[in-house]
Design a protein around this motif. Sequence first.
Motif, PDB file in Angstrom:
ATOM      1  N   ALA A  53       0.834  -1.204   0.000  1.00 17.53           N
ATOM      2  CA  ALA A  53       0.000   0.000   0.000  1.00 17.53           C
ATOM      3  C   ALA A  53       0.870   1.255   0.000  1.00 17.53           C
ATOM      4  O   ALA A  53       0.489   2.282  -0.553  1.00 17.53           O
ATOM      5  CB  ALA A  53      -0.937  -0.003   1.201  1.00 17.53           C
ATOM      6  N   GLU A  54       2.047   1.153   0.604  1.00 14.59           N
ATOM      7  CA  GLU A  54       2.930   2.327   0.675  1.00 14.59           C
ATOM      8  C   GLU A  54       3.911   2.419  -0.496  1.00 14.59           C
ATOM      9  O   GLU A  54       4.188   3.509  -0.980  1.00 14.59           O
ATOM     10  CB  GLU A  54       3.700   2.310   2.001  1.00 14.59           C
ATOM     11  CG  GLU A  54       2.805   2.721   3.174  1.00 14.59           C
ATOM     12  CD  GLU A  54       3.259   2.136   4.496  1.00 14.59           C
ATOM     13  OE1 GLU A  54       4.488   2.075   4.730  1.00 14.59           O
ATOM     14  OE2 GLU A  54       2.394   1.713   5.292  1.00 14.59           O
ATOM     15  N   SER A  55       4.464   1.276  -0.936  1.00 19.15           N
ATOM     16  CA  SER A  55       5.525   1.325  -1.957  1.00 19.15           C
ATOM     17  C   SER A  55       5.211   0.506  -3.201  1.00 19.15           C
ATOM     18  O   SER A  55       6.069   0.363  -4.066  1.00 19.15           O
ATOM     19  CB  SER A  55       6.845   0.803  -1.387  1.00 19.15           C
ATOM     20  OG  SER A  55       6.906   0.902   0.002  1.00 19.15           O
ATOM     21  N   GLY A  56       4.022  -0.058  -3.297  1.00 15.21           N
ATOM     22  CA  GLY A  56       3.706  -0.909  -4.435  1.00 15.21           C
ATOM     23  C   GLY A  56       4.201  -2.327  -4.213  1.00 15.21           C
ATOM     24  O   GLY A  56       5.023  -2.575  -3.332  1.00 15.21           O
TER      25      GLY A  56
END
Lengths: 203, 203
Positions: B23-26
């Motif tokens: 969710a934060e970095s793919g």
Amino acid sequence: MRERRYSSTSPERLAAALFDVAAESGLEGASVREVAKRAGVSIGAVQHHFSTKDEMFAFALRTLVDKLLARLSEVERGGDPARALFAAMSQLLPLDEARSREAHVMAAFAVRAATSPSLAEIRRKTLFTIRTGLSAVLIGIGTPEAETRAALLLATVDGLALDAIGSPALYPPEYLEHALDIQIGMILQGADVVPSSSIELAS
Amino acid sequence: MRERRYSSTSPERLAAALFDVAAESGLEGASVREVAKRAGVSIGAVQHHFSTKDEMFAFALRTLVDKLLARLSEVERGGDPARALFAAMSQLLPLDEARSREAHVMAAFAVRAATSPSLAEIRRKTLFTIRTGLSAVLIGIGTPEAETRAALLLATVDGLALDAIGSPALYPPEYLEHALDIQIGMILQGADVVPSSSIELAS
């Protein structure tokens, strides 16, 4: 030797190599090393044109978007609006091998835009451009809620493409074309010009 | 020491850690190393549960899908069909922080399914399940072209989510809700039960 390698490539060729790598292995496979290898150049040759991977990705996305927008703008505007919308939007669906590759790479960039401001900016402009173009067609024929329906038509095509790229058996080309036809029929309900596909739909 | 590390985690906890990283970095950031770090366990502890990264991804996708399908199945079926469809489909739109994270990770898995047979199989089953559920609702109220319209409703929501995750300013929550409402109104045109939203639409 270094000079010769630099002169043997161009940003366009690197973008094409990146596209090929991404279409086959996803964007996560499109490292500078892999793109250089695919283009048949040194890593230094890639770095000569792009100082970061993000810059390389942004150039490749712009190249792909320009190609797609050029195809969309070539569609005949005159005549039946349902047919014109179908011709334009079917450029973005995975209806053959070439468009399947494009749809896969476009969707990969769309996801990557969530974590990359430079890709997000290109994606935002692209969506805005396509939505504005579709809106103009819909407004021109007196379609209710034209701007929202334009965004919905684009979203439907983006969603069908996303759903189809991992599940081609559930979404064969003829199914995608049929679905697009039905969606366009619904979009044009209430417009001044009743298109042939919405007459079919109502039967 | 090794034993204690193994016993300190579970596949579910690793799936939650993978979700947070993605969710934060793919998904490209969700290496075994990063997932282990986020879960506060050793790489060996991850490998104890998943022998390959693909296995870890498949478990994380199934976990996310199960959660989403549970939420969809909780929606009240009785009453206004437009409202029931809206309640179900709005679970899949990035209308708040939690759903934005889910939409981002789901779209990332959808793209990854193009190059991963195990993810593609989970994705195919998920799409089939949701389409079948939507079809049942549409058939039940005599909607024309129910199966195609069900696939279109799902595609529209998937596409709106994909378009919104990289361009939240173009697709704020209230816009997404309005667009979903319009799409459901179009989908229900010609059904036996005329829903309130399509009356609004026709005005």
